[in-house]
Design an enzyme around this catalytic site. Structure first.
Site, mmCIF file in Angstrom:
data_model
loop_
_atom_site.group_PDB
_atom_site.id
_atom_site.type_symbol
_atom_site.label_atom_id
_atom_site.label_comp_id
_atom_site.label_asym_id
_atom_site.label_seq_id
_atom_site.Cartn_x
_atom_site.Cartn_y
_atom_site.Cartn_z
ATOM 1 N N ASP A 33 1.045 -1.215 -0.107
ATOM 2 C CA ASP A 33 0.171 0.161 0.137
ATOM 3 C C ASP A 33 0.820 1.564 -0.504
ATOM 4 O OD1 ASP A 33 -1.428 2.324 0.840
ATOM 5 O OD2 ASP A 33 -2.549 1.613 2.127
ATOM 6 N N GLU A 83 29.615 5.456 3.952
ATOM 7 C CA GLU A 83 30.102 3.806 4.345
ATOM 8 C C GLU A 83 30.017 2.899 3.419
ATOM 9 O OE1 GLU A 83 26.418 1.926 6.301
ATOM 10 O OE2 GLU A 83 25.617 4.266 6.726
ATOM 11 N N CYS A 115 26.365 5.559 9.650
ATOM 12 C CA CYS A 115 25.888 6.839 9.933
ATOM 13 C C CYS A 115 26.567 8.062 9.896
ATOM 14 C CB CYS A 115 24.166 7.110 9.163
ATOM 15 S SG CYS A 115 23.594 6.112 8.790
ATOM 16 N N THR A 156 14.256 2.143 1.916
ATOM 17 C CA THR A 156 15.049 3.115 2.356
ATOM 18 C C THR A 156 15.823 3.325 1.907
ATOM 19 O OG1 THR A 156 15.446 1.901 4.265
ATOM 20 C CG2 THR A 156 14.097 2.320 4.353
ATOM 21 N N SER A 205 16.761 -2.276 15.025
ATOM 22 C CA SER A 205 17.292 -0.672 14.616
ATOM 23 C C SER A 205 17.161 0.395 14.745
ATOM 24 C CB SER A 205 18.030 -0.714 12.927
ATOM 25 O OG SER A 205 17.086 -0.607 11.894
ATOM 26 N N HIS A 237 19.577 12.413 12.605
ATOM 27 C CA HIS A 237 19.598 11.995 11.459
ATOM 28 C C HIS A 237 18.177 11.390 10.979
ATOM 29 C CE1 HIS A 237 20.816 8.259 8.786
ATOM 30 N NE2 HIS A 237 20.392 7.246 9.466
ATOM 31 N N LYS A 246 9.226 10.221 15.107
ATOM 32 C CA LYS A 246 9.642 9.048 16.121
ATOM 33 C C LYS A 246 10.549 9.249 16.798
ATOM 34 C CE LYS A 246 9.185 4.591 13.685
ATOM 35 N NZ LYS A 246 7.493 3.876 14.379
ATOM 36 N N ASN A 280 17.380 7.496 2.242
ATOM 37 C CA ASN A 280 18.641 7.508 3.016
ATOM 38 C C ASN A 280 20.241 7.817 2.078
ATOM 39 O OD1 ASN A 280 20.073 6.787 5.407
ATOM 40 N ND2 ASN A 280 19.380 5.209 6.003
ATOM 41 N N SER A 312 24.609 3.247 12.984
ATOM 42 C CA SER A 312 24.705 1.813 13.411
ATOM 43 C C SER A 312 25.812 0.842 14.263
ATOM 44 C CB SER A 312 23.487 0.835 12.778
ATOM 45 O OG SER A 312 22.234 1.266 11.810
HETATM 46 P P1 HMG Z 1 8.074 -3.250 7.843
HETATM 47 O O1 HMG Z 1 8.460 -4.168 8.282
HETATM 48 O O2 HMG Z 1 8.759 -2.862 5.951
HETATM 49 O O3 HMG Z 1 7.611 -1.937 7.817
HETATM 50 O O4 HMG Z 1 10.142 -2.206 8.384
HETATM 51 P P2 HMG Z 1 6.171 -2.025 9.220
HETATM 52 O O5 HMG Z 1 5.174 -2.684 8.763
HETATM 53 O O6 HMG Z 1 6.783 -1.112 10.605
HETATM 54 O O7 HMG Z 1 5.658 -0.173 8.480
HETATM 55 C C1 HMG Z 1 6.457 1.055 8.736
HETATM 56 C C2 HMG Z 1 5.107 2.130 8.888
HETATM 57 O O8 HMG Z 1 4.399 2.317 8.266
HETATM 58 C C3 HMG Z 1 4.713 1.316 10.657
HETATM 59 O O9 HMG Z 1 4.083 3.325 11.290
HETATM 60 C C4 HMG Z 1 3.108 0.231 10.403
HETATM 61 O O10 HMG Z 1 2.369 1.372 10.730
HETATM 62 C C5 HMG Z 1 2.752 1.952 8.204
HETATM 63 P P3 HMG Z 1 5.192 3.181 12.305
HETATM 64 O O11 HMG Z 1 4.044 2.215 13.222
HETATM 65 O O12 HMG Z 1 7.024 2.525 13.075
HETATM 66 O O13 HMG Z 1 4.430 4.624 13.035
HETATM 67 N N1 HMG Z 1 2.711 1.212 8.213
HETATM 68 C C6 HMG Z 1 1.001 2.418 7.614
HETATM 69 N N2 HMG Z 1 1.229 3.440 7.841
HETATM 70 C C7 HMG Z 1 -0.127 3.786 6.895
HETATM 71 N N3 HMG Z 1 -0.886 3.108 6.329
HETATM 72 C C8 HMG Z 1 -0.913 1.663 5.964
HETATM 73 C C9 HMG Z 1 0.774 0.751 6.625
HETATM 74 N N4 HMG Z 1 0.893 0.059 6.564
HETATM 75 C C10 HMG Z 1 2.277 0.068 7.601
HETATM 76 N N5 HMG Z 1 -1.038 0.583 4.518
HETATM 77 C C11 HMG Z 1 11.358 -0.777 8.377
HETATM 78 C C12 HMG Z 1 9.738 -0.545 7.804
HETATM 79 C C13 HMG Z 1 11.721 1.445 8.097
HETATM 80 C C14 HMG Z 1 12.188 -1.601 9.910
HETATM 81 C C15 HMG Z 1 12.386 -1.076 7.045
HETATM 82 O O14 HMG Z 1 12.012 -0.516 6.044
HETATM 83 C C16 HMG Z 1 13.724 -1.414 7.284
HETATM 84 O O15 HMG Z 1 14.307 -2.231 7.608
HETATM 85 N N6 HMG Z 1 14.117 0.415 6.989
HETATM 86 C C17 HMG Z 1 16.102 -0.092 7.157
HETATM 87 C C18 HMG Z 1 16.020 0.105 8.650
HETATM 88 C C19 HMG Z 1 16.109 1.372 9.296
HETATM 89 O O16 HMG Z 1 15.937 2.491 8.184
HETATM 90 N N7 HMG Z 1 16.824 1.419 10.447
HETATM 91 C C20 HMG Z 1 16.152 2.788 10.810
HETATM 92 C C21 HMG Z 1 16.883 2.519 12.527
HETATM 93 S S1 HMG Z 1 18.613 2.523 11.767
HETATM 94 C C22 HMG Z 1 19.822 4.194 11.185
HETATM 95 O O17 HMG Z 1 19.051 5.053 11.135
HETATM 96 C C23 HMG Z 1 20.513 3.153 10.552
HETATM 97 C C24 HMG Z 1 20.574 3.551 8.911
HETATM 98 O O18 HMG Z 1 20.868 4.628 8.563
HETATM 99 C C25 HMG Z 1 22.842 2.623 8.434
HETATM 100 C C26 HMG Z 1 23.544 3.111 9.091
HETATM 101 O O19 HMG Z 1 23.849 4.051 10.325
HETATM 102 O O20 HMG Z 1 24.648 3.567 8.403
HETATM 103 C C27 HMG Z 1 19.688 2.364 8.999
#
Ligand code: HMG
Length: 391
Positions: A33, A83, A115, A156, A205, A237, A246, A280, A312
């Site tokens: 969606d 990175e 990051c 992302t 994460s 970030h 968040k 990202n 991370s």
């Molecule tokens: P996911 O399992 O695909 O998604 O993973 P989800 O089920 O958690 O849904 C995401 C959000 O969308 C949720 O919101 C849902 O409710 C909402 P929340 O509850 O969290 O507020 N949602 C909807 N909203 C409206 N309509 C809908 C709908 N369906 C769901 N129909 C995840 C999401 C970000 C985990 C994934 O994309 C991922 O693994 N991303 C990569 C890791 C990441 O970005 N981590 C962030 C923290 S770590 C960091 O920042 C370091 C990094 O940059 C690396 C570095 O340091 O080098 C990553």
């Protein structure tokens, strides 16, 4: 002891890649969606590099306007944070140094801690400028974020570079002491040397990020930092823009404050405009947030911005910066908007092809197709060497 000069960000310039994949296109191909992307994680589109682009070409494109505006006379150091490095030994910044024609009397080094690397670069640069305020440091943060096809992280991805000129009496933001620091050994996101795509425990994460925010804020306040009410905006970030919401909610809760949507939007809303369209960009992401804030917010003169840099693995740092009078004459809103708007939209099949693109590794001659309309390009690989050229 003589009073220390104000040191901080004197110029800030961003660049991104040639292609863009919208989240509408991604959602149409994987059945998600689109509201999950637009509202759930706050992303509209992500930049995708052409085969003749990488962290070096984006970095040179970001840094060239800085060098054009300020010259090279005072730049004695280039710190390149990434990175998604293109070589295990040679600093990517040396290619940028060469493309931009910087003097040989320059120190160049590459830094890595996910990051967080861009902030390490900024803080090291501030230390160098305090040692000799006549010098400036070019800090470049450039990354291509890549996850495996079909993984939750795929939505992302993104790519961008930010170049910051760090010096005394900065024209944009004075960076303050103290900093709050936090390090924890967690495997929330990592990329072993043999992989081109990152491994991540997505939900873990997010928890690790919030834990690190708490830890670095706690250290910041214990070291005599400002109180929450002294900040006019917060640059977090942004692996995806909703992470800024968040994070800010988490900080308000941690400080025992009431959390309301308007308060959160007021604190972080102006920082997400570029990240929402780029995705990202790892080391560059928080500084793209700052660019968006400076470019689009009402007058911020004298306002204090809180920065939370997270990488991370993990390392985080919370610090403050105050926006300098007259900063608006030095921002680059038109350049940044043009970099985003000039990208060429691709369909899902082209995106998949680009995602899987890799040069052979046998040391042969492999010219890259001429695709990018950016100012610098990767001409190809020859004898295991990457060859760059102005376009
Ligand atoms: P996911 O399992 O695909 O998604 O993973 P989800 O089920 O958690 O849904 C995401 C959000 O969308 C949720 O919101 C849902 O409710 C909402 P929340 O509850 O969290 O507020 N949602 C909807 N909203 C409206 N309509 C809908 C709908 N369906 C769901 N129909 C995840 C999401 C970000 C985990 C994934 O994309 C991922 O693994 N991303 C990569 C890791 C990441 O970005 N981590 C962030 C923290 S770590 C960091 O920042 C370091 C990094 O940059 C690396 C570095 O340091 O080098 C990553």
């Amino acid at each position: 002891m003589a009073e220390r000069p104000a040191v901080g960000i004197h110029d800030l310039s961003a660049a991104t890649a040639h292609h863009v994949l919208t989240h509408e296109t991604l959602a149409a191909s994987n059945g998600a969606d689109v509201a999950k992307y637009h509202r759930g994680i706050g992303l509209r589109a992500m930049s995708v590099p052409a085969p003749d682009e990488d962290i070096v070409t984006m970095a040179a494109a970001a840094a060239a306007p800085v060098v054009a505006r300020h010259g090279t006379d005072r730049i004695r150091t280039i710190v390149f944070a990434t990175e998604s490095s293109v070589d295990q030994a040679k600093a990517a910044g040396i290619h940028v140094h060469s493309l931009l024609g910087l003097p040989s009397a320059t120190r160049v080094v590459e830094l890595k801690q996910a990051c967080y690397g861009g902030t390490a670069g900024l803080q090291f640069a501030i230390g160098l400028v305090h040692r000799d305020p006549s010098q400036q440091v070019l800090v470049i943060a450039s990354d291509v974020s890549k996850y495996a096809l079909g993984e939750p992280g795929e939505a992302t991805q993104g790519a961008a570079a930010v170049a910051m000129l760090v010096g005394a009496d900065p024209a944009l933001v004075r960076v303050e002491d103290p900093s709050g620091m936090y390090t924890a050994d967690v495997m929330d996101f990592w990329r072993p040397n043999y992989r081109t795509t990152a491994l991540v425990d997505g939900h873990e994460s997010i928890s690790a990020y919030l834990q690190a925010l708490e830890g670095s804020w706690k250290d910041y306040t214990e070291r005599g930092g400002r109180t929450l009410d002294e900040f006019g905006a917060f640059c977090y970030h942004q692996p995806f823009p909703r992470m800024a919401d968040k994070a800010h909610r988490h900080l308000l809760n941690y400080c025992g404050r009431d959390v309301d949507d308007a308060l959160v939007a007021g604190a972080v809303g102006r920082t997400t405009a570029y990240n929402a369209e780029i995705g990202n960009s790892y080391t560059a992401s928080m500084y793209l947030g700052l660019a968006a804030l400076l470019d689009t917010a009402d007058d911020l003169t004298g306002r204090t911005v809180g920065f939370l840099s997270y990488g991370s693995g993990s390392v985080a740092e919370f610090f403050a910066g105050t926006v300098v009078p007259g900063y608006r004459a030095h921002t680059r809103p038109d350049q940044h908007r043009a970099a985003i708007d000039r990208r060429q939209e691709i369909d899902y099949a082209t995106y998949r092809e680009l995602h899987e693109h890799a040069f052979p590794v046998d040391g042969g001659d492999y010219p890259a197709p001429a695709v990018t309309t950016g100012p610098y390009r990767l001409a190809g690989l020859s004898g295991h060497k990457r060859v760059y050229e102005p376009r």
